[in-house]
Design an enzyme around this catalytic site. Structure first.
Site, PDB file in Angstrom:
ATOM      1  N   SER A 187       0.797  -1.224   0.000  1.00 57.83           N
ATOM      2  CA  SER A 187       0.000   0.000   0.000  1.00 57.83           C
ATOM      3  C   SER A 187       0.830   1.274   0.000  1.00 57.83           C
ATOM      4  O   SER A 187       0.337   2.296  -0.453  1.00 57.83           O
ATOM      5  CB  SER A 187      -0.998   0.002   1.152  1.00 57.83           C
ATOM      6  OG  SER A 187      -0.456  -0.522   2.316  1.00 57.83           O
ATOM      7  N   HIS A 215      -5.725  -3.340  -2.745  1.00 54.76           N
ATOM      8  CA  HIS A 215      -5.486  -2.383  -3.837  1.00 54.76           C
ATOM      9  C   HIS A 215      -5.541  -3.032  -5.211  1.00 54.76           C
ATOM     10  O   HIS A 215      -5.288  -2.367  -6.212  1.00 54.76           O
ATOM     11  CB  HIS A 215      -4.134  -1.695  -3.638  1.00 54.76           C
ATOM     12  CG  HIS A 215      -4.038  -0.968  -2.346  1.00 54.76           C
ATOM     13  ND1 HIS A 215      -4.610   0.267  -2.137  1.00 54.76           N
ATOM     14  CD2 HIS A 215      -3.481  -1.317  -1.165  1.00 54.76           C
ATOM     15  CE1 HIS A 215      -4.383   0.643  -0.888  1.00 54.76           C
ATOM     16  NE2 HIS A 215      -3.710  -0.298  -0.278  1.00 54.76           N
ATOM     17  N   LYS A 246     -12.350   0.573  -1.610  1.00 59.95           N
ATOM     18  CA  LYS A 246     -11.346   1.211  -2.477  1.00 59.95           C
ATOM     19  C   LYS A 246     -11.905   1.206  -3.904  1.00 59.95           C
ATOM     20  O   LYS A 246     -12.830   1.953  -4.178  1.00 59.95           O
ATOM     21  CB  LYS A 246     -10.013   0.506  -2.283  1.00 59.95           C
ATOM     22  CG  LYS A 246      -9.485   0.867  -0.886  1.00 59.95           C
ATOM     23  CD  LYS A 246      -8.245   0.168  -0.429  1.00 59.95           C
ATOM     24  CE  LYS A 246      -7.893   0.719   0.955  1.00 59.95           C
ATOM     25  NZ  LYS A 246      -7.007  -0.124   1.720  1.00 59.95           N
TER      26      LYS A 246
END
Ligand SMILES: *Cc1c(COP(=O)(O)O)cnc(C)c1O
Length: 407
Positions: A187, A215, A246
């Site tokens: 990250s 992610h 996200k």
């Protein structure tokens, strides 16, 4: 005494340029946000800091799906999943998530969580019992570290990406159950874990591979299925954790894994059992998000994001080549996370502040979030950005590379 103690700690943090503060956004998540400044005034900034990689957080179809979900299911779930909070909306979303991951994990089932943090705590404490050993990359997300610390299993951390050392640790391990744990996309660096090599190690040592795809889910792989799909992996030994706040644009998280693992989480995952289920309206909106991600719109957004990443990297590499004296370094990342490493905390803060005076919002990330002396601007791109937004950021960095910064 407590307050004096806390104030002392605060002063120490500020002296090391490590104080943190929150900003109040007056507008929804998006590249352009109106924010309240310290003096109470508001101004619009062009931001490069959200994890809303596909720009779905404010998508009209998701906003409508959330409203539709609320009209059908009300505002809250009212209880935990094991009491009375588990609705048809949750069950349908879990089935859709299981179907998305089953090409990579044959026979996978999926389980929803309120957040990725809670999913990771449940995974590591449930699977990491006294019989198990956990092997974790040193740059893993804080939630994986905390999960490992809470687990009864012994946790050993290997230096970032050092599979040779991990191999040696696995050779020396006599625990009955071995769990390798890694971020798929790190990250703070944006680099991809070598998942095929990690899976090969897991197979060789009869270990399981837990992949935190916070992610990657929505962004990488066929139809945005995530990092496992990106690498074309397929194994029952894979345990996938994906977050839904996200790229998916809403909130929450899920684990996809072998049905026995999902059942163990339902029976024993404390951060699954002892918390209120996410609102069913949220699950309803997430089902709409999965359809967008897998459809043409998702594909177009992923292509646009890829083009922005390539453009940013070309421009920043050229800038660094022109001005080596800055000592800036662009991390080796192909993802939407593009850190510009500048070194010390005060430089990172000064650069972030100077960008802000130019109307740009890029956060400075400092230790302990990243290792000492690697303070950085963490630039994240979103499909909601335009090519001209990237150009504006790079032009501002170009100007700042010519000027001495005022701390
Ligand atoms: C954001 C993140 C999490 C936590 O997910 P939340 O849903 O925000 O709690 C876990 N792991 C990684 C790698 C993350 O980036």
């Amino acid at each position: 005494m407590l307050i004096a103690h806390l104030n002392q700690r605060r002063l120490e943090r500020e002296a090391a340029a490590l104080g943190r503060r929150r900003r109040i956004a007056e507008t929804p998540c998006g590249p352009r946000q109106r924010l309240q400044a310290a003096d109470g005034t508001t101004r619009e900034l062009l931001g490069f800091c959200s994890n809303d990689y596909l720009g779905l957080a404010h998508h009209p179809e998701l906003v409508a799906a959330l409203a539709e979900g609320a009209a059908r299911w009300g505002a809250g779930s009212g209880a935990s999943h094991l009491v009375s909070g588990h609705s048809r909306a949750h069950a349908e979303l879990e089935a859709a998530l299981a179907a998305l991951l089953s090409p990579c994990i044959p026979g996978a089932e999926a389980l929803l969580f309120c957040s990725g943090y809670m999913a990771n705590l449940a995974l590591l404490t449930t699977l990491g019992d006294g019989e198990a050993a956990i092997f974790a990359d040193k740059l893993n997300h804080a939630s994986l570290i905390d999960g490992g610390l809470l687990a009864d299993a012994q946790m050993r951390r290997y230096p970032h990406g050092r599979l040779d050392l991990l191999d040696a640790m696995l050779c020396n391990c006599r625990a009955a159950i071995k769990l390798i744990v890694t971020d798929a996309v790190f990250s703070m660096d944006g680099d991809l874990a070598p998942l095929p090599a990690l899976l090969a190690l897991a197979e060789r040592h009869d270990a399981w591979l837990i992949v935190d795809d916070a992610h990657g889910f929505g962004v990488l792989g066929a139809d945005g299925r995530g990092a496992l799909s990106h690498f074309g992996l397929r194994s029952e030994r894979l345990i996938h954790m994906g977050t839904l706040g996200k790229a998916a644009g809403v909130g929450g998280a899920f684990v996809a894994a072998h049905p026995a693992i999902i059942d163990a989480l339902v029976q024993g995952g404390r951060s699954y059992i002892y918390t209120t289920a996410m609102p069913p309206a949220q699950a309803h909106a997430l089902a709409a998000s999965l359809r967008l991600i897998a459809g043409d719109e998702g594909r177009r957004r992923r292509q646009h994001l890829e083009a922005l990443v390539a453009d940013l990297r070309t421009r920043l590499h050229a800038l660094i080549a022109r001005r080596p004296a800055c000592g800036w370094r662009l991390a080796d990342s192909q993802t939407a996370i593009q850190p510009l490493i500048v070194g010390d905390n005060t430089t990172a803060l000064a650069l972030s502040a100077a960008l802000e005076t130019r109307g740009l919002w890029v956060p400075a990330i400092r230790p302990p979030t990243v290792p000492a002396h690697t303070a950085r601007l963490r630039i994240t791109l979103s499909a909601a950005h335009a090519a001209t937004d990237v150009a504006r950021l790079c032009d501002a960095l170009e100007q700042l590379s010519e000027e001495p910064l005022q701390p």
